[in-house]
Design an enzyme around this catalytic site. Structure first.
Site, short mmCIF file in Angstrom:
data_model
loop_
_atom_site.label_atom_id
_atom_site.label_comp_id
_atom_site.label_asym_id
_atom_site.label_seq_id
_atom_site.Cartn_x
_atom_site.Cartn_y
_atom_site.Cartn_z
N GLU A 1 5.58 -3.56 0.80
CA GLU A 1 5.69 -3.16 -0.61
C GLU A 1 4.95 -1.85 -0.75
O GLU A 1 3.74 -1.79 -0.49
CB GLU A 1 5.06 -4.21 -1.54
CG GLU A 1 5.92 -5.42 -1.81
CD GLU A 1 7.29 -5.10 -2.36
OE1 GLU A 1 7.47 -4.03 -2.98
OE2 GLU A 1 8.20 -5.90 -2.13
N GLY B 1 0.83 -1.20 0.00
CA GLY B 1 0.00 0.00 0.00
C GLY B 1 0.86 1.24 0.00
O GLY B 1 1.95 1.23 -0.57
N SER B 2 0.38 2.27 0.67
CA SER B 2 1.08 3.56 0.60
C SER B 2 2.26 3.61 1.57
O SER B 2 2.32 2.85 2.55
CB SER B 2 0.10 4.68 0.93
OG SER B 2 -0.34 4.54 2.26
N CYS C 1 1.97 -0.13 -9.01
CA CYS C 1 3.17 0.37 -8.33
C CYS C 1 4.38 0.25 -9.24
O CYS C 1 5.38 0.93 -9.04
CB CYS C 1 3.39 -0.36 -7.02
SG CYS C 1 3.26 -2.12 -7.15
N GLY D 1 2.62 2.12 5.37
CA GLY D 1 3.76 1.22 5.52
C GLY D 1 4.61 1.59 6.73
O GLY D 1 5.04 0.73 7.50
N GLN E 1 -8.93 9.26 -5.48
CA GLN E 1 -7.75 9.08 -6.34
C GLN E 1 -7.84 10.01 -7.55
O GLN E 1 -6.83 10.56 -8.00
CB GLN E 1 -7.63 7.62 -6.77
CG GLN E 1 -6.39 7.31 -7.59
CD GLN E 1 -5.07 7.57 -6.84
OE1 GLN E 1 -4.90 7.14 -5.72
NE2 GLN E 1 -4.16 8.30 -7.47
P1 NDP Z 1 -3.25 2.66 2.05
O1 NDP Z 1 -1.85 2.47 2.53
O2 NDP Z 1 -4.08 3.64 2.75
O3 NDP Z 1 -4.03 1.28 2.10
C1 NDP Z 1 -3.43 0.01 1.96
C2 NDP Z 1 -4.06 -0.94 2.98
O4 NDP Z 1 -3.73 -0.51 4.31
C3 NDP Z 1 -5.59 -0.93 2.90
O5 NDP Z 1 -6.06 -2.24 3.16
C4 NDP Z 1 -5.95 0.01 4.02
O6 NDP Z 1 -7.26 -0.18 4.49
C5 NDP Z 1 -4.92 -0.38 5.06
N1 NDP Z 1 -4.76 0.61 6.13
C6 NDP Z 1 -5.07 1.94 6.11
N2 NDP Z 1 -4.79 2.48 7.31
C7 NDP Z 1 -4.30 1.50 8.10
C8 NDP Z 1 -3.84 1.44 9.45
N3 NDP Z 1 -3.82 2.51 10.24
N4 NDP Z 1 -3.41 0.28 9.93
C9 NDP Z 1 -3.40 -0.83 9.15
N5 NDP Z 1 -3.86 -0.85 7.88
C10 NDP Z 1 -4.28 0.31 7.35
O7 NDP Z 1 -3.19 2.95 0.54
P2 NDP Z 1 -4.44 3.33 -0.40
O8 NDP Z 1 -5.08 2.07 -0.80
O9 NDP Z 1 -5.31 4.38 0.21
O10 NDP Z 1 -3.66 3.98 -1.59
C11 NDP Z 1 -3.06 5.27 -1.42
C12 NDP Z 1 -1.74 5.33 -2.13
O11 NDP Z 1 -0.93 4.19 -1.84
C13 NDP Z 1 -1.87 5.29 -3.63
O12 NDP Z 1 -2.21 6.50 -4.18
C14 NDP Z 1 -0.50 4.81 -4.02
O13 NDP Z 1 0.41 5.87 -3.99
C15 NDP Z 1 -0.13 3.85 -2.92
N6 NDP Z 1 -0.37 2.45 -3.29
C16 NDP Z 1 0.68 1.66 -3.62
C17 NDP Z 1 0.47 0.35 -3.98
C18 NDP Z 1 1.58 -0.55 -4.33
O14 NDP Z 1 1.31 -1.64 -4.83
N7 NDP Z 1 2.81 -0.20 -4.09
C19 NDP Z 1 -0.87 -0.20 -4.06
C20 NDP Z 1 -1.92 0.70 -3.69
C21 NDP Z 1 -1.65 1.95 -3.30
P3 NDP Z 1 -8.52 0.62 3.84
O15 NDP Z 1 -8.17 0.91 2.43
O16 NDP Z 1 -9.63 -0.32 3.97
O17 NDP Z 1 -8.68 1.83 4.68
#
Ligand code: NDP
Length: 477
Positions: free
Chosen positions: A246, A224-225, A280, A229, A327
């Site tokens: 990642e 994720g973001s 990503c 992370g 987004q």
């Molecule tokens: P996030 O990091 O917000 O979300 C990724 C996961 O983490 C989701 O399941 C989210 O849950 C969860 N999450 C959010 N807050 C917490 C927390 N406090 N504790 C534990 N888990 C949590 O990313 P987004 O999906 O909002 O995407 C935002 C940005 O991330 C994108 O614009 C991009 O830059 C990047 N990204 C990178 C990816 C990659 O493959 N490298 C993939 C996707 C995004 P929920 O969404 O249900 O709130």
């Protein structure tokens, strides 16, 4: 409407639900999915902990059969699951079916790996002593996934976790629960014992945070973001827990004067704009040497003219909508930032209307960008790409490496010398020659360096590095 529930300790539970909206047609609700609570998450962690002793000692044939069965069912239902994926995330139907096939292949791969678990026997440096090196499962794995690969990323985390004898608490992104629910249902019916795989859909700040705060989660794998992370990292260090991250990328693709123009344009169009740029591994910086710059920009712009942005399910669509309003706002904000920074908008930049209401944005190309602009340094995660003009290969390589990220990097060239030098000197975890920076195999390691990744690689045999802990045992003969 049916509420798709969470799976906790082998029971489907939960009544509060959130709506999953189709980004190609915001009038359509894809489904109602349970909104997990702190208590649900704690129950799921407890169930996974209770199931661990038996599952960690389960036979490799049992694991093989379950993973194989799941892979087979996903493959048999690829069209239906692909359509569900396209509806919930917005990537085109062919892309979504391709991702579903990939998920099936990942389960097939780890079904095979379950049968190949092995250790080493090594003589001790001391007489009459034997040394055995084996791999133990970690325990309860927390899996937190993003929205951009709703079936492949869950598959490449769940399959190895189960293969190596771990139990799982899985939290998919709230935006895309449908494919996650489907694969958990498939694995549950394939014969997993109760509590081995638990699904808790819901918000990151509730479900995800409860996982981070629990001392009973022994490993967390996250995609994720960068911001989230970092939270995973801080909480995991607090609990002395293994973790794997990642995160984003700002992936460069270098185009040299000697490149085959059509190969370079195809690779740039594919990795910059397909999947709506929401990968990503997308190429968001095209670093082009002077001699080919104008020809390349003209050919890429002509290619972009031909790409159809429309409903993900419509035949002929090349680029689906952006995943959601948030987004889309990020993407349009960055287009404005690029304009203000002085980059030239060479193509796109406008929202578009289609028959069905959705988050449609033209593929957007900036030229005359510099590597210091925010549009070149920060991950946008949309169909927005900048072209940076450079003098020669040396400047191209330095520019490619001048980024806080290091996931994937590409080069288009017909020079063996430059291709070889780039492979050795790129600071990315994955390097592509005459290929898009996005689009990777499922049986080899995936991951990056610098701000893109932390911890062991995912996928292929390398997955064992995260999902197991090495044990060295000494025995007096
Ligand atoms: P996030 O990091 O917000 O979300 C990724 C996961 O983490 C989701 O399941 C989210 O849950 C969860 N999450 C959010 N807050 C917490 C927390 N406090 N504790 C534990 N888990 C949590 O990313 P987004 O999906 O909002 O995407 C935002 C940005 O991330 C994108 O614009 C991009 O830059 C990047 N990204 C990178 C990816 C990659 O493959 N490298 C993939 C996707 C995004 P929920 O969404 O249900 O709130």
């Amino acid at each position: 409407m049916t509420i798709y529930q969470n799976l906790i300790g082998g029971e489907w539970v939960g009544s509060d639900a959130t709506r999953n909206i189709n980004p190609s047609d915001t009038n359509e609700v894809v489904g109602l999915y349970a909104d997990g609570t702190v208590e649900d998450t704690k129950n799921a962690i407890a169930a996974a902990k209770a199931a661990f002793p038996a599952w960690s000692r389960s036979g490799i044939w049992e694991r093989h059969v379950i993973l194989k069965k799941a892979g087979d069912e996903i493959m048999a239902r690829k069209d239906e699951l692909g359509a569900l994926l396209a509806r919930e995330e917005g990537k085109t139907l062919p892309e979504a079916i391709g991702e579903t096939i990939r998920a099936s292949q990942i389960f097939e791969f780890f079904a095979g790996e379950a049968l190949r678990l092995a250790g080493e026997i090594i003589p001790s440096v001391r007489p009459n002593i034997g040394v055995e090196i084996t791999r133990d499962p970690l325990g309860v794995i927390g899996i937190i996934t993003p929205w951009n690969f709703p079936i492949a990323i869950p598959a490449w985390k769940i399959a190895p976790a189960l293969c190596y004898g771990n139990t799982v608490v899985f939290k998919p992104a709230e935006l895309v629960p449908a494919c996650s629910w489907a694969i958990v249902d498939i694995l549950n019916r394939a014969g997993l014992p109760k509590g081995v795989l638990n699904l808790v859909m819901g918000r990151g700040s509730v479900v995800g945070q409860t996982m981070l705060d629990s001392p009973d989660v022994t490993g967390i794998t996250f995609t994720g973001s960068t911001g989230t992370g970092r939270r995973v990292a801080a909480a995991s260090i607090e609990h002395n827990r293994k973790f794997q991250l990642e995160m984003g990328g700002k992936n460069p693709m270098v185009v040299l004067d000697d490149a085959d123009l059509s190969v370079a344009v195809e690779a740039a169009a594919n990795s910059g704009f397909f999947s709506t740029g929401q990968r990503c591994t997308a190429s968001s910086r095209l670093i082009v040497t002077e001699g080919i710059h104008d020809k390349f920009v003209a050919a890429l712009t002509a290619k972009l003219e031909t790409l159809v942005v429309d409903n993900a399910l419509k035949p002929g669509t090349h680029i689906g909508p952006v995943v959601d309003e948030k987004q889309l706002k990020t993407d349009t904000d960055y287009i404005e930032i690029g304009r203000k920074e002085g980059a030239k908008l060479a193509f796109g930049g406008e929202l578009i209307k289609r028959e069905t209401p959705g988050f449609y944005l033209q593929p957007t190309l900036f030229t005359e960008a510099t590597n210091q602009m925010r549009i070149s340094r920060e991950e946008i995660f949309g169909p927005v790409v900048s072209v940076i003009r450079v003098k020669d290969y040396e400047e191209a390589l330095a520019t490619a490496n001048d980024t806080p990220f290091g996931l994937s990097a590409g080069i288009a060239t017909t020079s063996l010398k430059h291709a070889t030098h780039f492979k050795r000197n790129s600071e990315a975890g994955m390097v592509m020659v005459n290929l898009p920076t996005a689009g990777v195999d499922f049986h080899v390691p995936f991951g990056g360096r610098k701000g893109s990744s932390y911890g062991p690689r995912e996928q292929g045999k390398y997955a064992a590095e995260f999902y197991t802990s090495v044990k060295t045992a000494y025995t007096l003969a």
